[in-house]
Design a protein around this motif. Structure first.
Motif, short mmCIF file in Angstrom:
data_model
loop_
_atom_site.label_atom_id
_atom_site.label_comp_id
_atom_site.label_asym_id
_atom_site.label_seq_id
_atom_site.Cartn_x
_atom_site.Cartn_y
_atom_site.Cartn_z
N THR A 96 12.54 20.12 32.44
CA THR A 96 13.45 19.21 33.08
C THR A 96 14.80 19.45 32.65
O THR A 96 14.86 20.27 31.60
CB THR A 96 13.14 17.64 32.70
OG1 THR A 96 12.93 17.62 31.24
CG2 THR A 96 11.65 17.25 33.28
N GLN A 101 16.75 14.09 32.29
CA GLN A 101 16.07 14.21 33.61
C GLN A 101 14.79 13.74 33.69
O GLN A 101 14.26 13.16 34.84
CB GLN A 101 16.19 15.40 34.36
CG GLN A 101 15.93 15.47 35.81
CD GLN A 101 15.86 16.87 36.43
OE1 GLN A 101 15.16 17.94 35.82
NE2 GLN A 101 16.41 17.02 37.40
N LEU A 105 13.43 11.06 36.57
CA LEU A 105 12.51 11.35 37.39
C LEU A 105 11.42 10.31 37.54
O LEU A 105 10.75 9.80 38.57
CB LEU A 105 11.60 12.76 37.19
CG LEU A 105 12.54 13.71 37.23
CD1 LEU A 105 11.92 15.04 36.89
CD2 LEU A 105 13.53 14.05 38.84
N LYS A 108 12.52 7.26 39.12
CA LYS A 108 12.48 7.46 40.55
C LYS A 108 11.20 6.97 41.21
O LYS A 108 11.10 6.52 42.23
CB LYS A 108 12.92 8.57 40.73
CG LYS A 108 14.35 8.86 41.30
CD LYS A 108 14.52 10.35 41.63
CE LYS A 108 16.11 10.48 41.99
NZ LYS A 108 16.33 12.10 42.06
N MET A 264 6.42 13.24 39.78
CA MET A 264 7.51 13.62 39.29
C MET A 264 8.20 14.92 39.79
O MET A 264 9.15 15.29 40.17
CB MET A 264 7.57 13.74 37.78
CG MET A 264 7.32 12.36 37.25
SD MET A 264 7.30 12.62 35.46
CE MET A 264 8.78 13.54 34.87
N ALA A 267 9.98 14.31 43.16
CA ALA A 267 11.15 13.75 42.78
C ALA A 267 12.15 14.94 42.17
O ALA A 267 13.45 14.91 42.37
CB ALA A 267 11.01 12.77 41.79
N LYS A 268 11.71 15.82 41.46
CA LYS A 268 12.56 16.81 40.85
C LYS A 268 12.69 17.79 41.72
O LYS A 268 14.15 18.04 41.90
CB LYS A 268 11.63 17.64 39.95
CG LYS A 268 12.11 19.00 39.47
CD LYS A 268 12.53 19.06 37.99
CE LYS A 268 13.05 20.33 37.60
NZ LYS A 268 14.59 20.27 36.98
N SER A 271 15.83 16.61 43.41
CA SER A 271 16.95 16.19 42.42
C SER A 271 17.73 17.43 42.08
O SER A 271 19.20 17.08 42.04
CB SER A 271 16.37 15.57 40.95
OG SER A 271 15.61 14.28 41.25
N ASP B 104 21.66 14.03 45.66
CA ASP B 104 20.87 12.90 44.99
C ASP B 104 21.61 11.85 44.35
O ASP B 104 21.26 10.63 44.32
CB ASP B 104 20.13 13.74 43.79
CG ASP B 104 19.21 12.89 43.17
OD1 ASP B 104 18.15 12.30 43.57
OD2 ASP B 104 19.28 12.71 41.97
N SER B 271 21.68 11.05 35.04
CA SER B 271 20.37 11.92 35.42
C SER B 271 20.40 13.25 34.79
O SER B 271 19.09 13.57 34.63
CB SER B 271 21.16 12.55 36.83
OG SER B 271 21.08 11.34 37.94
#
Lengths: 400, 400
Positions: A96, A101, A105, A108, A264, A267-268, A271, B104, B271
């Motif tokens: 990450t 982060q 994630l 999120k 995740m 989501a990554k 992101s 994001d 973030s």
């Protein structure tokens, strides 16, 4: 006019950022920073890793990489985790962009507006802020000098309205920010069992764990969970190179159950697509060089000396005014002003004396302990400055 | 058992990631990748920037940096933006971890579950996915060979239920992904006026804008908005070094109105704290070296040749089977199979012939054009491979 999702209140930790403007003032002595010491970066070793990474495979440094992170770096991280007592597969790791982060994630995919979330109190302000931004309903969890009070938490969970199922619990169990507290083994095991029983995701944020300068090492909660059938389904571990290598790489990692890792990763992808391959390749070459094992003791020894200076100075200059929790490692001393004095009021006079720290209320979700304050010894340049800083605190205390 | 915020459907773009497994197959020719060509990185120039950055100020590379990004890098970005016709102050720029992070952050502060969001169709899959993950209600906006059909959009907005106010509109107006389309000046101005009139944030995502190989350059929508009083309050611009320097740095930026920038900074703090200072310092030294101005034409010329080869081959081998939109730059050709054939069906046979591309449905929110397909010419290693790839497509078409 834009109809934002959340009203912009003063962000958590804005009191800390307010202090930044004093950092550059000539002669200022700071106990405020949460940064690792810039004097302790392994400049030569990281420089060599950078050169090795770029000269051996410039395309790997410059092109997009896997969303989960470079397999070689993930393997190096697994070896690090193995040394910490946690054994996993490469598919369980996501690299990450800092461990911040990882938390982002997880929030999120797990936290919808209005969801209940447990958080140790006091806590790391950027965790509080990230949860607030997601609209979480924060439930503070009591801590003492040994971290989360698990009995109190158990009672708290049993007393919850049956409709309330907290989605997660956030804790820094080793050398916590801001308290420096370390959760003992028995509490770690109990916490893992509690997560399984009440079905919340236990977030173990562990940036400081290797910075132990006294006492016996204790394994991550993730390791305790492995010994309890079913418990590791409920533990997510975040690690980071920021405090042991360098924050500028922005390399952290998550270790999570497969169903959580899978989400995740989605989501990554949305992101930042992937963590900087240049930084990843540098981190990988650094870890593979074996220098970390030699360098961590250098950092630890320096921090121990700075802590020793700070605790001696506190005992010498302000024994009747300031109490503090003795840490076994990390970067912070959590202190309290005696006699009902407020750390926020004292700060104004401290600034006049050219010394700063972070008033404790920045770390609370509600009902702050107004007497509390965080003193960081990590970034202090030397023992003499530490003594001088505490002498100035004494002057500030006297100037009311 | 974890009670996730959203059900995990197959993520948008998963069809694309499915294709990755064929990339390494011996002899495979790929028109699928959305990556810039690895052969066109300025390896020596970036290597020099890396060395200069680390040797001149290792602490700046290794320590935490400002959440908004390094001021020197932001100034270098402002000079780049000035060349594109957009003049702003350093406080208007946030350095983001790729422009994906800019989107994001904007979604985080603007889009709550259920909010209406406009998006050009077809569109970049990771934008669709990011919006879906935030629970947005996506409203597709019609495009033609010149990008968003602004008249149709106006009618669409006028017909909206009065309770529906879209929060934002997402578009790549220059050399779009996947269509390659470029929005003409008149439509840019009209779009800026429409954003102001209907009070939605117009997101101008511009990773490819400098990759023009034919036709006249057109300024960003942000520049048109500057000429209309009040309009620039409604435009957020995202830039990136990924397609002109290297994706591995993960350096993008946002240019937004102050109220939006302020909140994006809070979201950025939670973030990833800051974008990798090592990558930022490298990018800064590279931009300050002046090599970018010499290097972009090298990339553009190579892409033009690859595009020319692709269009010649399409006209030579499959004139009766495949139609396509002529791009003026960028990395993509948007094509359609004639005769009602589906690109997803053809792909299976294409794989047998050792050639791949991305079927168009991956880029749609709903009602995909099943005949459509994206052919990337950027990553093709040379003209001969492009011809051979199209010859194989012809074989795949014949093998039904």
């Amino acid at each position: 006019m834009y109809n934002f999702t959340e009203p912009l209140k003063a962000p958590q930790g804005s009191a800390i950022r307010e202090l930044f403007k004093y950092l550059g003032r000539p002669g200022m002595i700071s106990f405020a920073g949460g940064y690792p010491s810039k004097d302790l970066f392994d400049r030569a070793g990281i420089g060599q890793a950078l050169e090795d990474a770029y000269s051996s495979d410039p395309v790997a440094c410059l092109q997009y990489g896997d969303t989960a992170g470079s397999p070689a770096l993930r393997r190096a991280i697994l070896r690090l985790m193995n040394d910490r007592g946690v054994t996993r597969d490469v598919d369980d790791v996501i690299v990450t962009t800092g461990s911040q982060q990882g938390l982002d994630l997880l929030i999120k995919i797990l936290v919808a507006p209005g969801d209940a979330v447990l958080i140790e109190e006091p806590a790391y302000p950027a965790a509080i802020q990230a949860l607030r931004l997601a609209g979480a309903r924060l439930i503070p969890v009591r801590t003492d000098a040994q971290g989360i009070d698990v009995d109190a938490l158990t009672a708290q969970l049993e007393a919850l309205d049956p409709g309330t199922r907290p989605k997660l619990l956030y804790t820094v169990p080793t050398f916590a920010n801001p308290t420096g507290a370390t959760l003992p083994a028995a509490r770690r095991e109990a916490l893992a069992r509690l997560a399984m029983r009440f079905r919340f995701v236990l977030v173990e944020d562990d940036p400081y764990g290797e910075l132990r300068f006294t006492g016996e090492s204790v394994k991550p909660i993730a390791a305790f969970a492995d010994a309890i059938p079913g418990a590791s389904d409920w533990v997510v571990y975040f690690g980071s190179l920021s405090k042991i290598v360098a924050p500028g790489l922005r390399i952290g990692w998550s270790i999570a159950p497969p169903a959580i890792t899978r989400r995740m990763l989605v989501a990554k992808q949305t992101s930042d697509l992937c963590t900087s391959p240049l930084a990843q390749e540098t981190a990988r070459h650094y870890l593979e060089s074996g220098r970390l094992a030699e360098h961590v003791p250098v950092i630890v020894q320096a921090y121990r000396k700075r802590y020793d200076a700070l605790s001696s100075a506190l005992r010498q200059f302000v024994p009747d005014d300031i109490d503090y929790v003795v840490p076994q490692g990390g970067m912070f001393v959590w202190a309290r002003l005696k006699g009902g004095r407020h750390s926020t009021d004292l700060l104004k006079r401290a600034i006049e004396q050219n010394v700063i720290y972070v008033p404790g209320p920045a770390f609370y979700v509600r009902d702050p302990d107004e007497s509390s304050m965080r003193l960081s010894f990590a970034a202090a340049p030397g023992e003499a400055e530490v003594f001088e800083g505490v002498r100035r605190l004494k002057l500030a205390l006297a100037s009311r």
